[in-house]
Scaffold this motif. Structure first.
Motif, mmCIF file in Angstrom:
data_model
loop_
_atom_site.group_PDB
_atom_site.id
_atom_site.type_symbol
_atom_site.label_atom_id
_atom_site.label_comp_id
_atom_site.label_asym_id
_atom_site.label_seq_id
_atom_site.Cartn_x
_atom_site.Cartn_y
_atom_site.Cartn_z
ATOM 1 N N GLY A 16 0.791 -1.226 0.000
ATOM 2 C CA GLY A 16 0.000 0.000 0.000
ATOM 3 C C GLY A 16 0.818 1.267 0.000
ATOM 4 N N LYS A 17 2.032 1.173 -0.501
ATOM 5 C CA LYS A 17 2.960 2.312 -0.459
ATOM 6 C C LYS A 17 2.452 3.509 -1.263
ATOM 7 C CE LYS A 17 7.057 1.657 -2.358
ATOM 8 N NZ LYS A 17 6.602 0.275 -2.650
ATOM 9 N N THR A 18 1.888 3.261 -2.433
ATOM 10 C CA THR A 18 1.434 4.368 -3.278
ATOM 11 C C THR A 18 0.268 5.112 -2.639
ATOM 12 O OG1 THR A 18 2.192 3.269 -5.296
ATOM 13 C CG2 THR A 18 0.517 4.986 -5.535
ATOM 14 N N ILE A 19 -0.692 4.380 -2.075
ATOM 15 C CA ILE A 19 -1.836 5.036 -1.454
ATOM 16 C C ILE A 19 -1.390 5.766 -0.178
ATOM 17 C CG2 ILE A 19 -4.183 4.725 -0.608
ATOM 18 C CD1 ILE A 19 -3.668 4.082 -3.608
ATOM 19 N N ALA A 20 -0.460 5.181 0.545
ATOM 20 C CA ALA A 20 0.096 5.873 1.715
ATOM 21 C C ALA A 20 0.830 7.145 1.300
ATOM 22 C CB ALA A 20 1.036 4.946 2.479
ATOM 23 N N THR A 21 1.552 7.078 0.198
ATOM 24 C CA THR A 21 2.220 8.274 -0.330
ATOM 25 C C THR A 21 1.202 9.347 -0.665
ATOM 26 O OG1 THR A 21 4.073 6.986 -1.211
ATOM 27 C CG2 THR A 21 3.672 9.143 -2.203
ATOM 28 N N ALA A 22 0.107 8.945 -1.288
ATOM 29 C CA ALA A 22 -0.955 9.899 -1.621
ATOM 30 C C ALA A 22 -1.551 10.509 -0.357
ATOM 31 C CB ALA A 22 -2.043 9.210 -2.443
ATOM 32 N N ALA A 23 -1.743 9.696 0.676
ATOM 33 C CA ALA A 23 -2.294 10.212 1.932
ATOM 34 C C ALA A 23 -1.350 11.225 2.571
ATOM 35 C CB ALA A 23 -2.564 9.058 2.894
ATOM 36 N N LEU A 24 -0.070 10.958 2.532
ATOM 37 C CA LEU A 24 0.909 11.916 3.054
ATOM 38 C C LEU A 24 0.875 13.208 2.253
ATOM 39 C CD1 LEU A 24 3.865 9.448 3.667
ATOM 40 C CD2 LEU A 24 2.774 10.833 5.432
ATOM 41 N N LEU A 200 1.898 6.190 12.538
ATOM 42 C CA LEU A 200 1.440 7.496 12.072
ATOM 43 C C LEU A 200 0.035 7.466 11.512
ATOM 44 C CD1 LEU A 200 4.655 8.683 10.173
ATOM 45 C CD2 LEU A 200 3.988 9.208 12.528
ATOM 46 N N ALA A 201 -0.292 6.387 10.796
ATOM 47 C CA ALA A 201 -1.576 6.356 10.091
ATOM 48 C C ALA A 201 -1.982 4.926 9.807
ATOM 49 C CB ALA A 201 -1.494 7.150 8.790
ATOM 50 N N VAL A 202 -3.283 4.734 9.659
ATOM 51 C CA VAL A 202 -3.860 3.463 9.238
ATOM 52 C C VAL A 202 -4.781 3.768 8.060
ATOM 53 C CG1 VAL A 202 -5.268 1.493 9.894
ATOM 54 C CG2 VAL A 202 -3.741 2.543 11.589
ATOM 55 N N VAL A 203 -4.396 3.303 6.875
ATOM 56 C CA VAL A 203 -5.147 3.593 5.657
ATOM 57 C C VAL A 203 -6.121 2.448 5.396
ATOM 58 C CG1 VAL A 203 -4.994 4.062 3.182
ATOM 59 C CG2 VAL A 203 -3.177 4.863 4.726
ATOM 60 N N PRO A 204 -7.401 2.729 5.247
ATOM 61 C CA PRO A 204 -8.368 1.647 5.034
ATOM 62 C C PRO A 204 -8.222 1.012 3.660
ATOM 63 C CG PRO A 204 -9.446 3.783 4.828
ATOM 64 C CD PRO A 204 -8.049 4.052 5.302
ATOM 65 N N ALA A 205 -8.465 -0.286 3.596
ATOM 66 C CA ALA A 205 -8.478 -0.981 2.306
ATOM 67 C C ALA A 205 -9.503 -0.322 1.394
ATOM 68 C CB ALA A 205 -8.815 -2.451 2.517
ATOM 69 N N GLY A 206 -9.149 -0.205 0.130
ATOM 70 C CA GLY A 206 -10.055 0.406 -0.835
ATOM 71 C C GLY A 206 -9.950 1.906 -0.936
ATOM 72 N N ALA A 207 -9.049 2.522 -0.166
ATOM 73 C CA ALA A 207 -8.927 3.984 -0.210
ATOM 74 C C ALA A 207 -8.535 4.469 -1.599
ATOM 75 C CB ALA A 207 -7.909 4.459 0.822
ATOM 76 N N GLY A 208 -7.812 3.631 -2.337
ATOM 77 C CA GLY A 208 -7.387 4.029 -3.673
ATOM 78 C C GLY A 208 -8.509 4.113 -4.686
ATOM 79 N N THR A 209 -9.696 3.637 -4.336
ATOM 80 C CA THR A 209 -10.833 3.712 -5.257
ATOM 81 C C THR A 209 -11.680 4.960 -5.020
ATOM 82 O OG1 THR A 209 -12.327 2.462 -3.802
ATOM 83 C CG2 THR A 209 -10.929 1.191 -5.305
ATOM 84 N N LEU A 210 -11.357 5.741 -4.005
ATOM 85 C CA LEU A 210 -12.125 6.944 -3.708
ATOM 86 C C LEU A 210 -11.892 7.999 -4.790
ATOM 87 C CD1 LEU A 210 -11.360 7.287 0.119
ATOM 88 C CD2 LEU A 210 -13.483 6.439 -0.916
ATOM 89 N N ASP A 211 -12.862 8.883 -4.962
ATOM 90 C CA ASP A 211 -12.608 10.016 -5.836
ATOM 91 C C ASP A 211 -11.770 11.046 -5.069
ATOM 92 O OD1 ASP A 211 -14.318 11.798 -4.311
ATOM 93 O OD2 ASP A 211 -16.039 10.984 -5.372
ATOM 94 N N ARG A 212 -11.288 12.030 -5.793
ATOM 95 C CA ARG A 212 -10.327 12.967 -5.207
ATOM 96 C C ARG A 212 -10.901 13.719 -4.005
ATOM 97 N NH1 ARG A 212 -7.627 17.059 -9.241
ATOM 98 N NH2 ARG A 212 -6.806 15.053 -9.990
ATOM 99 N N GLN A 218 -11.074 12.530 3.601
ATOM 100 C CA GLN A 218 -10.936 11.449 4.581
ATOM 101 C C GLN A 218 -9.504 11.243 5.060
ATOM 102 O OE1 GLN A 218 -12.920 7.779 3.480
ATOM 103 N NE2 GLN A 218 -14.624 8.894 2.508
ATOM 104 N N ALA A 219 -8.518 11.564 4.231
ATOM 105 C CA ALA A 219 -7.118 11.259 4.557
ATOM 106 C C ALA A 219 -6.663 11.789 5.915
ATOM 107 C CB ALA A 219 -6.204 11.760 3.443
ATOM 108 N N PRO A 220 -6.986 13.023 6.318
ATOM 109 C CA PRO A 220 -6.519 13.482 7.630
ATOM 110 C C PRO A 220 -6.989 12.595 8.780
ATOM 111 C CG PRO A 220 -7.278 15.331 6.317
ATOM 112 C CD PRO A 220 -7.671 14.096 5.565
ATOM 113 N N GLY A 221 -8.156 11.956 8.634
ATOM 114 C CA GLY A 221 -8.678 11.095 9.692
ATOM 115 C C GLY A 221 -7.956 9.783 9.824
ATOM 116 N N TRP A 222 -7.119 9.433 8.860
ATOM 117 C CA TRP A 222 -6.346 8.192 8.951
ATOM 118 C C TRP A 222 -5.092 8.363 9.789
ATOM 119 C CZ3 TRP A 222 -6.507 7.946 2.915
ATOM 120 C CH2 TRP A 222 -7.817 7.719 2.505
ATOM 121 N N PHE A 223 -4.729 9.607 10.050
ATOM 122 C CA PHE A 223 -3.502 9.884 10.810
ATOM 123 C C PHE A 223 -3.810 10.030 12.286
ATOM 124 C CE2 PHE A 223 -2.302 10.728 6.540
ATOM 125 C CZ PHE A 223 -0.936 10.492 6.476
ATOM 126 N N ARG A 224 -2.847 9.629 13.094
ATOM 127 C CA ARG A 224 -3.043 9.630 14.542
ATOM 128 C C ARG A 224 -2.351 10.832 15.168
ATOM 129 N NH1 ARG A 224 -3.195 3.547 16.749
ATOM 130 N NH2 ARG A 224 -4.920 2.886 15.430
#
Length: 224
Positions: A16-24, A200-212, A218-224
């Motif tokens: 999940g490195k790419t989606i985590a990169t996007a979340a960062l 630092l964060a927990v990214v839910p499965a399927g996050a990469g299918t969300l629209d922009r 939602q991304a800020p809520g994945w970070f602790r």
């Protein structure tokens, strides 16, 4: 404002490195995302494009190779020359002149060879440390899986970082299942304890299918 280079690595491919990169990227200000080496582009499935689609931030891809293999192997099979990690380091530092945060997504894990001379992402970190200005902070984020085996893989990655005198800023679980099992629930507590760095964060499965819009919301809520 403190300038920084954030290097994202994984404990393995497919964590999940790419989606985590996007979340960062979605939770950073004045950011550019760089994928120094992209392999496996036969179907035009590019990590930088995924990050751009999810976040809208500027992205760059510097070296593109056809086969879904380690970069040095893919380049050798393709018969092309690829840059040394030191060249990537110089280009990344140059981007700090124009952006407050440069997020760098590695290829595979920490010791995957990025060039034909055996240079790894760990070597890229060392090159960045050598050439970056004093006011540029260098951070490392390790993306790990949620399931069985992740404690060992994560500790091995952190051990390699510490052996080279790098401390990870923290961990990101790249894909948290909708219905976690016993291993996932225990790992959520055990990862920061055994790793000695924060989660630092927990990214839910399927996050990469969300629209922009939904991803950025939602991304800020994945970070602790």
């Amino acid at each position: 404002m403190t300038r920084r280079i954030v290097v994202v690595t994984g404990t393995n491919t497919g964590v999940g490195k790419t989606i985590a990169t996007a979340a960062l990227a979605a939770t950073s200000v004045d950011v550019v995302v760089v994928k120094p080496v992209q392999t496996g582009i036969v179907d035009d499935d590019r990590d930088a494009d995924t990050v751009a689609r999810l976040t809208g931030v500027p992205t760059q891809e510097w070296t593109s190779l056809d086969d879904p293999l380690a970069p040095d192997t893919a380049a050798r099979r393709q018969g092309v020359a690829i840059p040394r990690v030191e060249e990537y380091a110089d280009r990344l530092v140059a981007l700090c002149e124009h952006h407050g945060t440069v997020v760098v997504e590695g290829a595979g894990g920490l010791l995957v060879r990025l060039d034909a001379d055996g240079g790894t992402l760990l070597d890229l970190l060392s090159a960045l440390r050598a050439v970056k200005p004093a006011d540029v902070r260098l951070e490392v984020v390790v993306v790990c899986s949620a399931g069985l085996g992740t404690l060992n893989h994560t500790e091995l990655t952190l051990h390699a970082l510490r052996a080279a005198s790098f401390d990870a800023s923290g961990l990101v679980i790249g894909s948290w299942p909708e219905s976690p099992g016993l291993a996932e629930v225990c790992n959520l507590q055990d990862l920061p304890r055994v790793a000695g760095v924060p989660l630092l964060a927990v990214v839910p499965a399927g996050a990469g299918t969300l629209d922009r819009d939904r991803f950025r919301d939602q991304a800020p809520g994945w970070f602790r």
